[in-house]
Motif scaffolding. Structure first.
Motif, PDB file in Angstrom:
ATOM      1  N   ASP A  26      -6.503 -10.400  -3.081  1.00 19.25           N
ATOM      2  CA  ASP A  26      -7.878 -10.094  -3.485  1.00 19.25           C
ATOM      3  C   ASP A  26      -8.790 -10.156  -2.267  1.00 19.25           C
ATOM      4  O   ASP A  26      -9.222 -11.231  -1.851  1.00 19.25           O
ATOM      5  CB  ASP A  26      -8.362 -11.058  -4.572  1.00 19.25           C
ATOM      6  N   LYS A  27      -9.084  -9.001  -1.694  1.00 15.58           N
ATOM      7  CA  LYS A  27      -9.888  -8.939  -0.465  1.00 15.58           C
ATOM      8  C   LYS A  27     -11.373  -9.183  -0.719  1.00 15.58           C
ATOM      9  O   LYS A  27     -12.153  -9.316   0.216  1.00 15.58           O
ATOM     10  CB  LYS A  27      -9.712  -7.567   0.191  1.00 15.58           C
ATOM     11  N   PHE A  28     -11.770  -9.221  -2.003  1.00 16.77           N
ATOM     12  CA  PHE A  28     -13.203  -9.330  -2.306  1.00 16.77           C
ATOM     13  C   PHE A  28     -13.689 -10.783  -2.373  1.00 16.77           C
ATOM     14  O   PHE A  28     -14.896 -11.027  -2.361  1.00 16.77           O
ATOM     15  CB  PHE A  28     -13.537  -8.555  -3.586  1.00 16.77           C
ATOM     16  N   TRP A  42      -9.344  11.745   2.645  1.00 16.81           N
ATOM     17  CA  TRP A  42      -8.824  10.654   3.473  1.00 16.81           C
ATOM     18  C   TRP A  42      -7.339  10.519   3.166  1.00 16.81           C
ATOM     19  O   TRP A  42      -6.860  11.081   2.164  1.00 16.81           O
ATOM     20  CB  TRP A  42      -9.578   9.336   3.202  1.00 16.81           C
ATOM     21  N   GLY A  43      -6.632   9.823   4.022  1.00 22.77           N
ATOM     22  CA  GLY A  43      -5.189   9.691   3.852  1.00 22.77           C
ATOM     23  C   GLY A  43      -4.790   8.237   3.721  1.00 22.77           C
ATOM     24  O   GLY A  43      -5.302   7.374   4.435  1.00 22.77           O
ATOM     25  N   VAL A  44      -3.863   7.991   2.794  1.00 20.23           N
ATOM     26  CA  VAL A  44      -3.343   6.630   2.627  1.00 20.23           C
ATOM     27  C   VAL A  44      -1.833   6.650   2.852  1.00 20.23           C
ATOM     28  O   VAL A  44      -1.135   7.536   2.329  1.00 20.23           O
ATOM     29  CB  VAL A  44      -3.727   6.023   1.252  1.00 20.23           C
ATOM     30  N   ARG A  45      -1.355   5.696   3.647  1.00 20.43           N
ATOM     31  CA  ARG A  45       0.087   5.573   3.908  1.00 20.43           C
ATOM     32  C   ARG A  45       0.769   5.221   2.594  1.00 20.43           C
ATOM     33  O   ARG A  45       0.347   4.307   1.901  1.00 20.43           O
ATOM     34  CB  ARG A  45       0.261   4.444   4.943  1.00 20.43           C
ATOM     35  N   GLU A  46       1.819   5.976   2.226  1.00 16.68           N
ATOM     36  CA  GLU A  46       2.438   5.744   0.917  1.00 16.68           C
ATOM     37  C   GLU A  46       2.999   4.334   0.789  1.00 16.68           C
ATOM     38  O   GLU A  46       3.107   3.806  -0.314  1.00 16.68           O
ATOM     39  CB  GLU A  46       3.520   6.779   0.607  1.00 16.68           C
ATOM     40  N   PHE A 106     -10.731  -5.950   5.790  1.00 17.74           N
ATOM     41  CA  PHE A 106     -10.143  -4.999   4.823  1.00 17.74           C
ATOM     42  C   PHE A 106      -8.932  -4.249   5.389  1.00 17.74           C
ATOM     43  O   PHE A 106      -8.328  -3.433   4.689  1.00 17.74           O
ATOM     44  CB  PHE A 106     -11.214  -4.039   4.306  1.00 17.74           C
ATOM     45  N   ALA A 107      -8.570  -4.531   6.649  1.00 12.22           N
ATOM     46  CA  ALA A 107      -7.364  -3.923   7.234  1.00 12.22           C
ATOM     47  C   ALA A 107      -6.162  -4.845   7.091  1.00 12.22           C
ATOM     48  O   ALA A 107      -5.065  -4.481   7.493  1.00 12.22           O
ATOM     49  CB  ALA A 107      -7.610  -3.592   8.705  1.00 12.22           C
ATOM     50  N   ARG A 108      -6.392  -6.064   6.544  1.00 13.04           N
ATOM     51  CA  ARG A 108      -5.279  -7.008   6.345  1.00 13.04           C
ATOM     52  C   ARG A 108      -4.867  -7.020   4.890  1.00 13.04           C
ATOM     53  O   ARG A 108      -5.726  -7.164   3.999  1.00 13.04           O
ATOM     54  CB  ARG A 108      -5.724  -8.436   6.723  1.00 13.04           C
ATOM     55  N   PRO A 109      -3.538  -6.903   4.628  1.00  9.39           N
ATOM     56  CA  PRO A 109      -3.102  -6.944   3.224  1.00  9.39           C
ATOM     57  C   PRO A 109      -3.418  -8.297   2.608  1.00  9.39           C
ATOM     58  O   PRO A 109      -3.268  -9.319   3.270  1.00  9.39           O
ATOM     59  CB  PRO A 109      -1.582  -6.745   3.306  1.00  9.39           C
ATOM     60  N   SER A 110      -3.926  -8.283   1.389  1.00  7.29           N
ATOM     61  CA  SER A 110      -4.236  -9.539   0.707  1.00  7.29           C
ATOM     62  C   SER A 110      -4.378  -9.235  -0.784  1.00  7.29           C
ATOM     63  O   SER A 110      -4.756  -8.120  -1.158  1.00  7.29           O
ATOM     64  CB  SER A 110      -5.529 -10.115   1.289  1.00  7.29           C
ATOM     65  N   MET A 151      -9.778  -0.822   1.439  1.00 10.65           N
ATOM     66  CA  MET A 151      -9.037  -0.781   2.706  1.00 10.65           C
ATOM     67  C   MET A 151      -9.828  -0.050   3.783  1.00 10.65           C
ATOM     68  O   MET A 151     -10.619   0.852   3.490  1.00 10.65           O
ATOM     69  CB  MET A 151      -7.642  -0.164   2.547  1.00 10.65           C
ATOM     70  N   THR A 152      -9.601  -0.489   5.010  1.00 10.07           N
ATOM     71  CA  THR A 152     -10.240   0.134   6.163  1.00 10.07           C
ATOM     72  C   THR A 152      -9.480   1.407   6.501  1.00 10.07           C
ATOM     73  O   THR A 152      -8.248   1.404   6.532  1.00 10.07           O
ATOM     74  CB  THR A 152     -10.181  -0.849   7.353  1.00 10.07           C
ATOM     75  N   ILE A 153     -10.198   2.482   6.757  1.00 12.36           N
ATOM     76  CA  ILE A 153      -9.550   3.757   7.107  1.00 12.36           C
ATOM     77  C   ILE A 153     -10.321   4.456   8.238  1.00 12.36           C
ATOM     78  O   ILE A 153     -11.512   4.208   8.443  1.00 12.36           O
ATOM     79  CB  ILE A 153      -9.469   4.720   5.898  1.00 12.36           C
ATOM     80  N   ASN A 154      -9.610   5.329   8.944  1.00  9.23           N
ATOM     81  CA  ASN A 154     -10.318   6.213   9.888  1.00  9.23           C
ATOM     82  C   ASN A 154      -9.896   7.668   9.669  1.00  9.23           C
ATOM     83  O   ASN A 154     -10.191   8.531  10.485  1.00  9.23           O
ATOM     84  CB  ASN A 154     -10.084   5.784  11.340  1.00  9.23           C
ATOM     85  N   SER A 155      -9.201   7.925   8.556  1.00  8.09           N
ATOM     86  CA  SER A 155      -8.712   9.284   8.276  1.00  8.09           C
ATOM     87  C   SER A 155      -9.709  10.110   7.473  1.00  8.09           C
ATOM     88  O   SER A 155      -9.371  11.196   7.000  1.00  8.09           O
ATOM     89  CB  SER A 155      -7.382   9.202   7.521  1.00  8.09           C
ATOM     90  N   PHE A 156     -10.910   9.593   7.332  1.00  6.84           N
ATOM     91  CA  PHE A 156     -11.952  10.288   6.563  1.00  6.84           C
ATOM     92  C   PHE A 156     -12.342  11.611   7.240  1.00  6.84           C
ATOM     93  O   PHE A 156     -12.470  11.677   8.452  1.00  6.84           O
ATOM     94  CB  PHE A 156     -13.178   9.374   6.469  1.00  6.84           C
ATOM     95  N   ALA A 207       1.553   1.640   1.870  1.00  7.24           N
ATOM     96  CA  ALA A 207       0.488   0.627   1.785  1.00  7.24           C
ATOM     97  C   ALA A 207       0.552  -0.070   0.416  1.00  7.24           C
ATOM     98  O   ALA A 207       0.824   0.584  -0.608  1.00  7.24           O
ATOM     99  CB  ALA A 207      -0.877   1.270   1.983  1.00  7.24           C
ATOM    100  N   ARG A 208       0.291  -1.368   0.412  1.00  7.75           N
ATOM    101  CA  ARG A 208       0.366  -2.177  -0.812  1.00  7.75           C
ATOM    102  C   ARG A 208      -0.411  -1.541  -1.963  1.00  7.75           C
ATOM    103  O   ARG A 208       0.050  -1.481  -3.103  1.00  7.75           O
ATOM    104  CB  ARG A 208      -0.187  -3.585  -0.501  1.00  7.75           C
ATOM    105  N   SER A 209      -1.616  -1.039  -1.658  1.00  9.94           N
ATOM    106  CA  SER A 209      -2.507  -0.578  -2.726  1.00  9.94           C
ATOM    107  C   SER A 209      -2.464   0.937  -2.940  1.00  9.94           C
ATOM    108  O   SER A 209      -3.257   1.463  -3.739  1.00  9.94           O
ATOM    109  CB  SER A 209      -3.942  -1.002  -2.392  1.00  9.94           C
ATOM    110  N   ALA A 210      -1.564   1.659  -2.258  1.00  8.37           N
ATOM    111  CA  ALA A 210      -1.578   3.136  -2.307  1.00  8.37           C
ATOM    112  C   ALA A 210      -1.583   3.687  -3.737  1.00  8.37           C
ATOM    113  O   ALA A 210      -2.369   4.581  -4.064  1.00  8.37           O
ATOM    114  CB  ALA A 210      -0.393   3.698  -1.531  1.00  8.37           C
TER     115      ALA A 210
END
Ligand SMILES: Cc1cc2nc3c(=O)[nH]c(=O)nc-3n(C[C@H](O)[C@H](O)[C@H](O)COP(=O)(O)O)c2cc1C
Length: 184
Positions: free
Chosen positions: A103-105, A63-67, A97-101, A46-51, A69-72
């Motif tokens: 399999d993002k790979f 870093w912080g993840v929103r609880e 990587f900012a869009r839920p999916s 996932m894309t983050i800017n809380s690093f 979030a699909r993958s939290a």
């Protein structure tokens, strides 16, 4: 949680989330990709800017993840994660990587190899930090994940910048700031 100190005359007015978000958006950050792998072997990113850097001894980052979030839960349960600081020309990857999916790979496998704990590691980045999960804190509507850096790499690539909801290069943002100043 701290109680409002007795000697203070009155509590401030309640915070309005929308205007707080707008104020926080004035804080300029880089853009990172965080990756991990679940116990079942499923890759997540996932894309983050809380690093943020935390400590040099021991070497810690967070870093912080929103609880919500699909993958939290995968990040919270995984013993390792890798943070890659994205380069100015990797905006499409950041959006991907900012869009839920599920399999993002799919379609971007070639950009990764295997890193610490089998986490997907972005081959090209400004810098990468391969971390072992050190601690996890549930604060408000986010989890804060602190990682101990076990391996890192760096390059001379120019970073992708996030400011006021926009991603771009340092030059893009400087130009925009100049236009805003001229218009004022
Ligand atoms: C520039 C940018 C920064 C972001 N920073 C964060 C962040 O720090 N933490 C977070 O939980 N989500 C952040 N997001 C949102 C996630 O990338 C987005 O919710 C993503 O879909 C989460 O992955 P998932 O759906 O696979 O769980 C950010 C998005 C963008 C575009």
């Amino acid at each position: 949680m701290f109680a409002w100190p007795q000697h203070m005359p009155s509590e401030p007015a309640p915070i309005e989330a929308r205007s707080l978000r707008q104020a926080l958006a004035g804080f300029c950050t880089g853009v990172c990709l965080v990756t991990t792998v679940s116990k079942e072997g499923k890759r997540e990113g996932m894309t983050i800017n809380s690093f943020s850097s935390v400590s040099l001894d021991p070497p810690l980052v967070l870093w912080g993840v929103r609880e919500a979030a699909r993958s939290a839960s995968v990040y919270v349960d995984s013993p390792a994660f890798i943070i890659s600081v994205l380069a100015a020309d990797q905006q499409d990857l950041a959006l991907h990587f900012a869009r839920p999916s599920e399999d993002k790979f799919i379609g971007v496998e070639d950009l990764f190899d295997g890193g610490l704990g089998d986490c997907p590691r972005l081959k090209r980045a400004v810098s990468t930090y391969e971390c072992q999960l050190y601690s996890c804190h549930h604060e408000g509507d986010h989890f804060l994940l602190v990682g101990q850096v076990k391996r890192f790499s760096q390059s001379q690539l120019s970073p992708l910048i996030f400011h006021r909801g926009r991603m771009g290069s340092l030059a893009d943002h400087a130009l925009q700031a100049e236009q805003v100043a001229t218009a004022a």
